[in-house]
Design a protein around this motif. Structure first.
Motif, PDB file in Angstrom:
ATOM      1  N   ARG A  16       0.682  -1.109   0.088  1.00  0.00           N
ATOM      2  CA  ARG A  16      -0.040  -0.125  -0.043  1.00  0.00           C
ATOM      3  C   ARG A  16       0.777   1.146  -0.017  1.00  0.00           C
ATOM      4  O   ARG A  16       0.681   2.224  -0.678  1.00  0.00           O
ATOM      5  N   LEU A  17       1.862   1.133   0.737  1.00  0.00           N
ATOM      6  CA  LEU A  17       2.688   2.410   0.632  1.00  0.00           C
ATOM      7  C   LEU A  17       3.500   2.546  -0.665  1.00  0.00           C
ATOM      8  O   LEU A  17       3.823   3.821  -1.165  1.00  0.00           O
ATOM      9  N   ASN A  18       3.907   1.372  -1.394  1.00  0.00           N
ATOM     10  CA  ASN A  18       4.360   1.489  -2.782  1.00  0.00           C
ATOM     11  C   ASN A  18       3.290   2.158  -3.389  1.00  0.00           C
ATOM     12  O   ASN A  18       3.660   2.809  -4.619  1.00  0.00           O
ATOM     13  N   GLN A  19       2.060   1.744  -3.363  1.00  0.00           N
ATOM     14  CA  GLN A  19       1.002   2.448  -4.257  1.00  0.00           C
ATOM     15  C   GLN A  19       0.931   3.919  -4.112  1.00  0.00           C
ATOM     16  O   GLN A  19       1.072   4.928  -4.922  1.00  0.00           O
ATOM     17  N   ILE A  20       1.119   4.596  -2.831  1.00  0.00           N
ATOM     18  CA  ILE A  20       0.926   5.795  -2.447  1.00  0.00           C
ATOM     19  C   ILE A  20       2.120   6.684  -3.158  1.00  0.00           C
ATOM     20  O   ILE A  20       1.943   7.597  -3.585  1.00  0.00           O
ATOM     21  N   LEU A  25       4.976   9.903  -7.486  1.00  0.00           N
ATOM     22  CA  LEU A  25       6.086   9.930  -8.732  1.00  0.00           C
ATOM     23  C   LEU A  25       5.110  10.134  -9.907  1.00  0.00           C
ATOM     24  O   LEU A  25       5.880  10.606 -11.051  1.00  0.00           O
ATOM     25  N   ASP A  26       3.955   9.577 -10.283  1.00  0.00           N
ATOM     26  CA  ASP A  26       3.261   9.743 -11.305  1.00  0.00           C
ATOM     27  C   ASP A  26       2.741  10.930 -11.903  1.00  0.00           C
ATOM     28  O   ASP A  26       2.467  11.111 -12.959  1.00  0.00           O
ATOM     29  N   SER A  27       2.640  11.748 -10.713  1.00  0.00           N
ATOM     30  CA  SER A  27       1.818  13.092 -11.075  1.00  0.00           C
ATOM     31  C   SER A  27       2.950  13.963 -11.830  1.00  0.00           C
ATOM     32  O   SER A  27       3.938  14.030 -11.487  1.00  0.00           O
ATOM     33  N   ASN A  28       2.431  14.862 -12.492  1.00  0.00           N
ATOM     34  CA  ASN A  28       3.010  15.537 -13.372  1.00  0.00           C
ATOM     35  C   ASN A  28       3.662  16.833 -12.507  1.00  0.00           C
ATOM     36  O   ASN A  28       4.604  17.414 -12.674  1.00  0.00           O
ATOM     37  N   ASP A  29       3.075  16.957 -11.357  1.00  0.00           N
ATOM     38  CA  ASP A  29       3.539  17.949 -10.606  1.00  0.00           C
ATOM     39  C   ASP A  29       4.678  17.499  -9.593  1.00  0.00           C
ATOM     40  O   ASP A  29       5.403  18.517  -8.842  1.00  0.00           O
ATOM     41  N   SER A  30       5.199  16.148  -9.806  1.00  0.00           N
ATOM     42  CA  SER A  30       6.194  15.898  -8.538  1.00  0.00           C
ATOM     43  C   SER A  30       7.520  15.881  -9.334  1.00  0.00           C
ATOM     44  O   SER A  30       8.335  15.312  -8.705  1.00  0.00           O
ATOM     45  N   VAL A  31       7.674  16.376 -10.596  1.00  0.00           N
ATOM     46  CA  VAL A  31       9.053  16.550 -11.283  1.00  0.00           C
ATOM     47  C   VAL A  31      10.138  17.183 -10.200  1.00  0.00           C
ATOM     48  O   VAL A  31      11.590  16.339 -10.197  1.00  0.00           O
ATOM     49  N   LEU A  57      11.157  11.649  -3.318  1.00  0.00           N
ATOM     50  CA  LEU A  57      10.498  10.633  -3.421  1.00  0.00           C
ATOM     51  C   LEU A  57      11.205   9.344  -3.792  1.00  0.00           C
ATOM     52  O   LEU A  57      10.826   8.035  -3.550  1.00  0.00           O
ATOM     53  N   GLY A  58      12.000   9.653  -4.714  1.00  0.00           N
ATOM     54  CA  GLY A  58      13.033   8.446  -5.308  1.00  0.00           C
ATOM     55  C   GLY A  58      13.715   7.732  -3.861  1.00  0.00           C
ATOM     56  O   GLY A  58      13.778   6.552  -4.088  1.00  0.00           O
ATOM     57  N   THR A  59      14.411   8.495  -3.316  1.00  0.00           N
ATOM     58  CA  THR A  59      14.959   7.952  -1.971  1.00  0.00           C
ATOM     59  C   THR A  59      14.004   7.238  -1.296  1.00  0.00           C
ATOM     60  O   THR A  59      14.302   6.267  -0.655  1.00  0.00           O
ATOM     61  N   VAL A  60      12.761   7.745  -0.971  1.00  0.00           N
ATOM     62  CA  VAL A  60      11.831   7.008  -0.263  1.00  0.00           C
ATOM     63  C   VAL A  60      11.215   5.784  -0.818  1.00  0.00           C
ATOM     64  O   VAL A  60      11.426   4.628  -0.230  1.00  0.00           O
ATOM     65  N   GLN A  61      11.148   5.742  -2.325  1.00  0.00           N
ATOM     66  CA  GLN A  61      11.022   4.401  -3.009  1.00  0.00           C
ATOM     67  C   GLN A  61      12.028   3.268  -2.708  1.00  0.00           C
ATOM     68  O   GLN A  61      11.834   2.191  -2.572  1.00  0.00           O
ATOM     69  N   ARG A  62      13.419   3.883  -2.784  1.00  0.00           N
ATOM     70  CA  ARG A  62      14.458   2.965  -2.580  1.00  0.00           C
ATOM     71  C   ARG A  62      14.499   2.333  -1.182  1.00  0.00           C
ATOM     72  O   ARG A  62      14.804   1.220  -1.300  1.00  0.00           O
ATOM     73  N   LYS A  63      14.393   3.135  -0.433  1.00  0.00           N
ATOM     74  CA  LYS A  63      14.331   2.586   1.016  1.00  0.00           C
ATOM     75  C   LYS A  63      13.305   1.735   1.222  1.00  0.00           C
ATOM     76  O   LYS A  63      13.502   0.801   2.224  1.00  0.00           O
ATOM     77  N   LEU A  64      11.945   2.052   0.735  1.00  0.00           N
ATOM     78  CA  LEU A  64      10.879   1.108   1.000  1.00  0.00           C
ATOM     79  C   LEU A  64      11.277  -0.264   0.396  1.00  0.00           C
ATOM     80  O   LEU A  64      11.050  -1.237   0.757  1.00  0.00           O
ATOM     81  N   ASN A  65      11.674  -0.170  -1.036  1.00  0.00           N
ATOM     82  CA  ASN A  65      11.804  -1.330  -1.658  1.00  0.00           C
ATOM     83  C   ASN A  65      13.123  -2.300  -1.173  1.00  0.00           C
ATOM     84  O   ASN A  65      13.057  -3.411  -1.257  1.00  0.00           O
ATOM     85  N   GLU A 101       2.315  21.758  -1.374  1.00  0.00           N
ATOM     86  CA  GLU A 101       1.118  21.662  -0.793  1.00  0.00           C
ATOM     87  C   GLU A 101      -0.145  20.821  -1.508  1.00  0.00           C
ATOM     88  O   GLU A 101      -0.716  20.138  -1.027  1.00  0.00           O
ATOM     89  N   LYS A 102       0.125  21.032  -2.883  1.00  0.00           N
ATOM     90  CA  LYS A 102      -1.014  20.204  -3.597  1.00  0.00           C
ATOM     91  C   LYS A 102      -0.704  18.588  -3.573  1.00  0.00           C
ATOM     92  O   LYS A 102      -1.365  17.721  -3.476  1.00  0.00           O
ATOM     93  N   LEU A 103       0.771  18.463  -3.756  1.00  0.00           N
ATOM     94  CA  LEU A 103       1.130  17.116  -3.496  1.00  0.00           C
ATOM     95  C   LEU A 103       0.836  16.499  -2.024  1.00  0.00           C
ATOM     96  O   LEU A 103       0.504  15.162  -1.847  1.00  0.00           O
ATOM     97  N   GLU A 104       0.906  17.348  -1.240  1.00  0.00           N
ATOM     98  CA  GLU A 104       0.655  16.847   0.273  1.00  0.00           C
ATOM     99  C   GLU A 104      -0.685  16.749   0.428  1.00  0.00           C
ATOM    100  O   GLU A 104      -0.825  15.715   1.053  1.00  0.00           O
ATOM    101  N   ARG A 105      -1.843  17.173  -0.083  1.00  0.00           N
ATOM    102  CA  ARG A 105      -2.985  16.973  -0.287  1.00  0.00           C
ATOM    103  C   ARG A 105      -3.284  15.774  -0.705  1.00  0.00           C
ATOM    104  O   ARG A 105      -4.079  14.760  -0.221  1.00  0.00           O
TER     105      ARG A 105
END
Length: 220
Positions: A16-20, A25-31, A57-65, A101-105
């Motif tokens: 579920r965290l990976n989905q979050i 990461l897939d959002s255009n706003d997260s570049v 986000l990249g670091t979070v994903q690596r730590k998660l995986n 803030e948009k991504l936080e929401r």
């Protein structure tokens, strides 16, 4: 975040965290948040003195995986830290803070959907200017992805004299948007142009493209 309970990170919570994270990461706003801030290239010399624990986000994903996180809250805290760092360094009125803030929401909405029993991380402002406007329902003064693409494409159509004026306008307000790429050559990073400067430059470019003469008195 004030930790009252810790949720062990089992396979289901990890999924579920990976989905979050993937949705962010897939959002255009997260570049700007997919990789560590390259503060040296951007000449942000005070970044590491202000931001004590950089996160992306990249670091979070690596730590998660790599199973670095032992609890769900550890992962959520790191994601929240991304938005907190952005607000801390850039202030409440910056365009990139509004994107954060948009991504936080989006992040908090997804946590409620995927992990309804987990407490959400809470942001505590560390600067005086991070006040009541931090959690606006809708972001204001936000440049869309399509506007940025249009700006870049229109810029290529200008004459050298016109480009020189636009460069001067941007340099006066958004010096961090220039990155040296070769000798005295610079690249303009559209994402780092302040909102008001972006709008004024965009309007001026559109005026030129429409066939009007150069307005050398344009100021920002």
């Amino acid at each position: 975040m004030i930790k009252t309970t810790q949720t062990p990170l089992n396979k289901e919570e990890q999924r579920r965290l990976n989905q979050i994270v993937q949705q962010l990461l897939d959002s255009n706003d997260s570049v700007e948040f997919r990789q560590p801030v390259d503060y040296k290239a951007l000449n942000l010399h005070d970044y590491i003195t202000i931001v004590k624990k950089p996160m992306d986000l990249g670091t979070v994903q690596r730590k998660l995986n790599s199973n670095t996180y032992k609890t769900v809250e550890e992962c959520l805290d790191d994601i929240q830290l991304i938005w907190d760092n952005c607000k801390l360094y850039n202030g409440s009125q910056s365009w990139i803070t509004k994107i954060a803030e948009k991504l936080e929401r989006l992040f908090k909405k997804n946590v409620k959907n995927y992990l309804p029993l987990v407490n959400l991380p809470q942001f505590v402002p560390k600067q005086k200017d991070l006040g009541a406007d931090v959690f606006q329902e809708e972001p204001q003064d936000l440049v869309s992805y399509n506007d940025k693409v249009e700006f870049s494409n229109n810029l290529k159509q200008l004459a050298p004299e016109q480009i020189g004026l636009i460069v001067h306008m941007i340099q006066n307000t958004s010096p961090n948007s220039f990155v040296e790429i070769e000798g005295e050559k610079y690249q303009i990073i559209v994402d780092y142009i302040e909102y008001e400067a972006f709008i004024k430059c965009q309007k001026q470019i559109q005026t030129w493209i429409a066939g009007d003469t150069i307005n050398k008195k344009v100021k920002i």
